[in-house]
Design a protein around this motif. Sequence first.
Motif, PDB file in Angstrom:
ATOM      1  N   VAL A  27      13.685 -11.541   8.956  1.00  0.00           N
ATOM      2  CA  VAL A  27      12.796 -10.609   9.654  1.00  0.00           C
ATOM      3  C   VAL A  27      13.531  -9.300   9.937  1.00  0.00           C
ATOM      4  CG1 VAL A  27      11.525 -10.185  11.792  1.00  0.00           C
ATOM      5  CG2 VAL A  27      11.342 -12.406  10.657  1.00  0.00           C
ATOM      6  N   GLY A  28      14.799  -9.402  10.380  1.00  0.00           N
ATOM      7  CA  GLY A  28      15.595  -8.201  10.621  1.00  0.00           C
ATOM      8  C   GLY A  28      15.769  -7.367   9.366  1.00  0.00           C
ATOM      9  N   SER A  29      16.019  -8.037   8.233  1.00  0.00           N
ATOM     10  CA  SER A  29      16.162  -7.325   6.965  1.00  0.00           C
ATOM     11  C   SER A  29      14.862  -6.647   6.561  1.00  0.00           C
ATOM     12  CB  SER A  29      16.604  -8.305   5.860  1.00  0.00           C
ATOM     13  OG  SER A  29      17.874  -8.857   6.153  1.00  0.00           O
ATOM     14  N   ALA A  30      13.738  -7.344   6.764  1.00  0.00           N
ATOM     15  CA  ALA A  30      12.435  -6.762   6.425  1.00  0.00           C
ATOM     16  C   ALA A  30      12.146  -5.531   7.292  1.00  0.00           C
ATOM     17  CB  ALA A  30      11.334  -7.801   6.606  1.00  0.00           C
ATOM     18  N   ILE A  31      12.483  -5.627   8.581  1.00  0.00           N
ATOM     19  CA  ILE A  31      12.280  -4.491   9.466  1.00  0.00           C
ATOM     20  C   ILE A  31      13.162  -3.324   9.038  1.00  0.00           C
ATOM     21  CG2 ILE A  31      12.578  -3.656  11.835  1.00  0.00           C
ATOM     22  CD1 ILE A  31      11.838  -6.467  12.789  1.00  0.00           C
ATOM     23  N   ALA A  32      14.415  -3.614   8.670  1.00  0.00           N
ATOM     24  CA  ALA A  32      15.329  -2.556   8.212  1.00  0.00           C
ATOM     25  C   ALA A  32      14.789  -1.869   6.968  1.00  0.00           C
ATOM     26  CB  ALA A  32      16.711  -3.141   7.931  1.00  0.00           C
ATOM     27  N   SER A  33      14.299  -2.661   6.026  1.00  0.00           N
ATOM     28  CA  SER A  33      13.747  -2.086   4.800  1.00  0.00           C
ATOM     29  C   SER A  33      12.603  -1.137   5.114  1.00  0.00           C
ATOM     30  CB  SER A  33      13.271  -3.211   3.875  1.00  0.00           C
ATOM     31  OG  SER A  33      12.697  -2.686   2.695  1.00  0.00           O
ATOM     32  N   ALA A  34      11.708  -1.573   6.013  1.00  0.00           N
ATOM     33  CA  ALA A  34      10.555  -0.744   6.374  1.00  0.00           C
ATOM     34  C   ALA A  34      10.985   0.507   7.134  1.00  0.00           C
ATOM     35  CB  ALA A  34       9.583  -1.561   7.213  1.00  0.00           C
ATOM     36  N   VAL A  35      11.884   0.349   8.109  1.00  0.00           N
ATOM     37  CA  VAL A  35      12.292   1.467   8.954  1.00  0.00           C
ATOM     38  C   VAL A  35      13.081   2.500   8.157  1.00  0.00           C
ATOM     39  CG1 VAL A  35      13.777   2.134  10.897  1.00  0.00           C
ATOM     40  CG2 VAL A  35      12.245   0.181  11.109  1.00  0.00           C
ATOM     41  N   ILE A  36      14.077   2.045   7.390  1.00  0.00           N
ATOM     42  CA  ILE A  36      14.923   2.980   6.645  1.00  0.00           C
ATOM     43  C   ILE A  36      14.118   3.693   5.565  1.00  0.00           C
ATOM     44  CG2 ILE A  36      17.009   3.252   5.267  1.00  0.00           C
ATOM     45  CD1 ILE A  36      17.408   2.416   8.234  1.00  0.00           C
ATOM     46  N   THR A  37      13.253   2.958   4.860  1.00  0.00           N
ATOM     47  CA  THR A  37      12.416   3.590   3.844  1.00  0.00           C
ATOM     48  C   THR A  37      11.513   4.649   4.455  1.00  0.00           C
ATOM     49  OG1 THR A  37      12.415   1.551   2.528  1.00  0.00           O
ATOM     50  CG2 THR A  37      10.712   3.164   2.032  1.00  0.00           C
ATOM     51  N   SER A  38      10.922   4.346   5.596  1.00  0.00           N
ATOM     52  CA  SER A  38      10.051   5.306   6.267  1.00  0.00           C
ATOM     53  C   SER A  38      10.839   6.522   6.756  1.00  0.00           C
ATOM     54  CB  SER A  38       9.331   4.646   7.443  1.00  0.00           C
ATOM     55  OG  SER A  38       8.482   3.607   7.003  1.00  0.00           O
ATOM     56  N   LEU A  39      12.039   6.295   7.306  1.00  0.00           N
ATOM     57  CA  LEU A  39      12.862   7.404   7.782  1.00  0.00           C
ATOM     58  C   LEU A  39      13.234   8.348   6.640  1.00  0.00           C
ATOM     59  CD1 LEU A  39      15.395   5.847  10.343  1.00  0.00           C
ATOM     60  CD2 LEU A  39      13.621   7.541  10.799  1.00  0.00           C
ATOM     61  N   LEU A  40      13.641   7.782   5.513  1.00  0.00           N
ATOM     62  CA  LEU A  40      14.071   8.614   4.385  1.00  0.00           C
ATOM     63  C   LEU A  40      12.908   9.410   3.796  1.00  0.00           C
ATOM     64  CD1 LEU A  40      16.584   6.239   2.530  1.00  0.00           C
ATOM     65  CD2 LEU A  40      17.040   8.002   4.244  1.00  0.00           C
ATOM     66  N   ALA A  41      11.698   8.874   3.939  1.00  0.00           N
ATOM     67  CA  ALA A  41      10.532   9.570   3.388  1.00  0.00           C
ATOM     68  C   ALA A  41       9.928  10.569   4.367  1.00  0.00           C
ATOM     69  CB  ALA A  41       9.470   8.550   2.980  1.00  0.00           C
ATOM     70  N   SER A  42      10.337  10.512   5.630  1.00  0.00           N
ATOM     71  CA  SER A  42       9.670  11.323   6.659  1.00  0.00           C
ATOM     72  C   SER A  42      10.127  12.782   6.676  1.00  0.00           C
ATOM     73  CB  SER A  42       9.884  10.698   8.037  1.00  0.00           C
ATOM     74  OG  SER A  42      11.263  10.688   8.379  1.00  0.00           O
ATOM     75  N   LYS A  43      11.366  13.051   6.255  1.00  0.00           N
ATOM     76  CA  LYS A  43      11.871  14.422   6.192  1.00  0.00           C
ATOM     77  C   LYS A  43      12.538  14.642   4.845  1.00  0.00           C
ATOM     78  CE  LYS A  43      12.690  15.569  11.064  1.00  0.00           C
ATOM     79  NZ  LYS A  43      13.705  16.041  12.045  1.00  0.00           N
ATOM     80  N   THR A  44      11.938  15.467   4.036  1.00  0.00           N
ATOM     81  CA  THR A  44      12.462  15.706   2.692  1.00  0.00           C
ATOM     82  C   THR A  44      12.954  17.134   2.547  1.00  0.00           C
ATOM     83  OG1 THR A  44      10.234  16.244   1.903  1.00  0.00           O
ATOM     84  CG2 THR A  44      10.971  13.966   1.658  1.00  0.00           C
ATOM     85  N   ILE A  45      13.771  17.347   1.531  1.00  0.00           N
ATOM     86  CA  ILE A  45      14.347  18.670   1.264  1.00  0.00           C
ATOM     87  C   ILE A  45      13.275  19.600   0.707  1.00  0.00           C
ATOM     88  CG2 ILE A  45      16.071  19.919  -0.103  1.00  0.00           C
ATOM     89  CD1 ILE A  45      17.739  17.353  -0.109  1.00  0.00           C
ATOM     90  N   GLU A  46      13.202  20.804   1.254  1.00  0.00           N
ATOM     91  CA  GLU A  46      12.236  21.781   0.777  1.00  0.00           C
ATOM     92  C   GLU A  46      12.804  22.579  -0.397  1.00  0.00           C
ATOM     93  OE1 GLU A  46      11.214  24.193   4.091  1.00  0.00           O
ATOM     94  OE2 GLU A  46      10.288  22.561   5.230  1.00  0.00           O
ATOM     95  N   HIS A  47      11.898  23.143  -1.190  1.00  0.00           N
ATOM     96  CA  HIS A  47      12.257  24.042  -2.289  1.00  0.00           C
ATOM     97  C   HIS A  47      13.168  23.380  -3.322  1.00  0.00           C
ATOM     98  CE1 HIS A  47      10.489  26.941   0.396  1.00  0.00           C
ATOM     99  NE2 HIS A  47      11.480  26.843   1.270  1.00  0.00           N
ATOM    100  N   LEU A  48      12.798  22.189  -3.734  1.00  0.00           N
ATOM    101  CA  LEU A  48      13.521  21.519  -4.817  1.00  0.00           C
ATOM    102  C   LEU A  48      13.099  22.108  -6.160  1.00  0.00           C
ATOM    103  CD1 LEU A  48      13.282  17.800  -3.627  1.00  0.00           C
ATOM    104  CD2 LEU A  48      15.358  19.190  -3.749  1.00  0.00           C
ATOM    105  N   PRO A  49      13.968  22.004  -7.183  1.00  0.00           N
ATOM    106  CA  PRO A  49      13.588  22.497  -8.506  1.00  0.00           C
ATOM    107  C   PRO A  49      12.355  21.779  -9.031  1.00  0.00           C
ATOM    108  CG  PRO A  49      15.952  22.069  -8.389  1.00  0.00           C
ATOM    109  CD  PRO A  49      15.357  21.528  -7.135  1.00  0.00           C
ATOM    110  N   ALA A  50      11.609  22.440  -9.909  1.00  0.00           N
ATOM    111  CA  ALA A  50      10.396  21.855 -10.478  1.00  0.00           C
ATOM    112  C   ALA A  50      10.724  20.556 -11.201  1.00  0.00           C
ATOM    113  CB  ALA A  50       9.743  22.849 -11.437  1.00  0.00           C
ATOM    114  N   GLY A  51       9.883  19.545 -10.997  1.00  0.00           N
ATOM    115  CA  GLY A  51      10.057  18.265 -11.670  1.00  0.00           C
ATOM    116  C   GLY A  51      10.949  17.288 -10.935  1.00  0.00           C
ATOM    117  N   VAL A  52      11.615  17.731  -9.875  1.00  0.00           N
ATOM    118  CA  VAL A  52      12.486  16.847  -9.095  1.00  0.00           C
ATOM    119  C   VAL A  52      11.648  16.185  -8.005  1.00  0.00           C
ATOM    120  CG1 VAL A  52      14.490  16.710  -7.570  1.00  0.00           C
ATOM    121  CG2 VAL A  52      14.514  18.257  -9.536  1.00  0.00           C
ATOM    122  N   PRO A  53      11.664  14.862  -7.901  1.00  0.00           N
ATOM    123  CA  PRO A  53      10.861  14.177  -6.873  1.00  0.00           C
ATOM    124  C   PRO A  53      11.387  14.489  -5.481  1.00  0.00           C
ATOM    125  CG  PRO A  53      12.336  12.627  -7.960  1.00  0.00           C
ATOM    126  CD  PRO A  53      12.436  13.911  -8.725  1.00  0.00           C
TER     127      PRO A  53
END
Length: 491
Positions: free
Chosen positions: A409-435
């Motif tokens: 359960v702890g691992s599942a929570i970590a997967s959800a929390v860390i994935t959400s954190l990394l997706a919540s603030k992204t780098i602006e003005h990336l080159p075209a075609g870069v995710p």
Amino acid sequence: MAPTRPTGGPALVLVLGLAAMVVSMMQTLVVPILGIIQNDLGTSTANVSWVTTATLLSAAVFTPLLGRFGDMHGKKPTLIGVLVLMVAGSVLAATTSSLLWLIVGRVMQGAATAIFPLALSVLREEIRPEKLHGAMALVSGTLAFGSGLALVGAGLLTQGDNPDYHRVFWLAAVLAVVALIAVVAGVPASRHKPGGRTDWLGAGTLAALLVLLLLPISQGHEWGWTSVRTLGLFVAAVVMAGVWVLVERKVKEPMVDMKMFAHRPVLFTNLAGLLLGFAMFSQFIGVSYLVQMPEKVTGYGFTASVLRASVEYLLPTTIMSLLAAQIGGMLVRRIGARFTLTAGAAFGVIGFAWLTGAHDSSASVILAGMVIGVAISFGYAAMPALIVASVPHHQTGIANGINSISRSVGSAIASAVITSLLASKTIEHLPAGVPALPQESQFTLSFALAGGAFLLVVLVALVGLHSDRRSAEPEQSEAAVAEKAAESVSA
């Protein structure tokens, strides 16, 4: 008639360590190849995520049920049955090109997670008290080692221009067969079989509770954390928890003794397991993603491939965990499981503080990871000792099964929390075609949260386990328990 004494030796520990290692490999084996599976099967990211979710749910459902079944009807036949199921699931996954049948194979592999608590039950029955903690620590240490080994194996087998995910599952099948042969040849028949009726109603309600809880945790990022489906399942999980407790209090032979479940050392050890699972998986996901960040684009990271991330940055952590396992067992014997857990958690706080403040060089990331590896190993050594010292002989499997679930359960929570954190603030003005790529601050926050989880483990060990003598001095309790068990088996 003279009492039958424990007679297990190093060979038995190695066999059970091999079986536990193979089980842990099933958990992380698919992580590096999810993208390959998605491309080969032409499916969506949401659909392919079920390849990991199915295993998590299966492990949560079957681990307590099979742990209890082994306690009642014999560990060796249960171990053999579970390994046969894992072989069949691995072969199915290796031979299919259907997402549905691949998920079925992963469900079968997930059931094998029950091998770990069963292995600890065998050790308690077969190993002399003075050797027990070291044996449990070594078998527990193979869990982290197997997770890292799976990442390396998957990376090696899918190198090249035409990667084939089927090879990875063939590796799983071969290793499962080797473990099966070793268990058949090296594990003695159980001498302690109290028998009893299987609590199917309790097993069913517990399974429903775990599915209702873990499903929104694992899929919340895809569904949305505030969606009706996610919130509805969380509410349903709370309701089902009440139903499960009511069932277990009413049935004559409950699957889980509520008094045991609520016993202070067991309760707080399970809480420590949840936090340890969170921290361990946070390190795995955080470091894996961090080192693969394209440095020229993001300004941080090391532009590592999946294979390099596994071998160079994560494998040292798993090797250190295995090497530290025996030290953890020795500490349990000398200073007690409670203080070993405290020491391990302190290492975890140090390691994640290091990662939080300095993750800009390969040496720093690797060395901090090795410190965290010591923390994981000490935690794995201490928790089974705390559980074993706090429950009757015939509840060893189910109690350790519940502790395994707490880590999952702890691992599942970590997967959800860390994935959400990394997706919540992204780098602006990336080159075209870069995710979209996460800002570096999100990795810093992720490592700080994991360090906070280890800090809570310190508090759990020092405060939550403080008032119970058996949790403070488990080596004495376990010796006494093992002596009584040995005498009662053949009296």
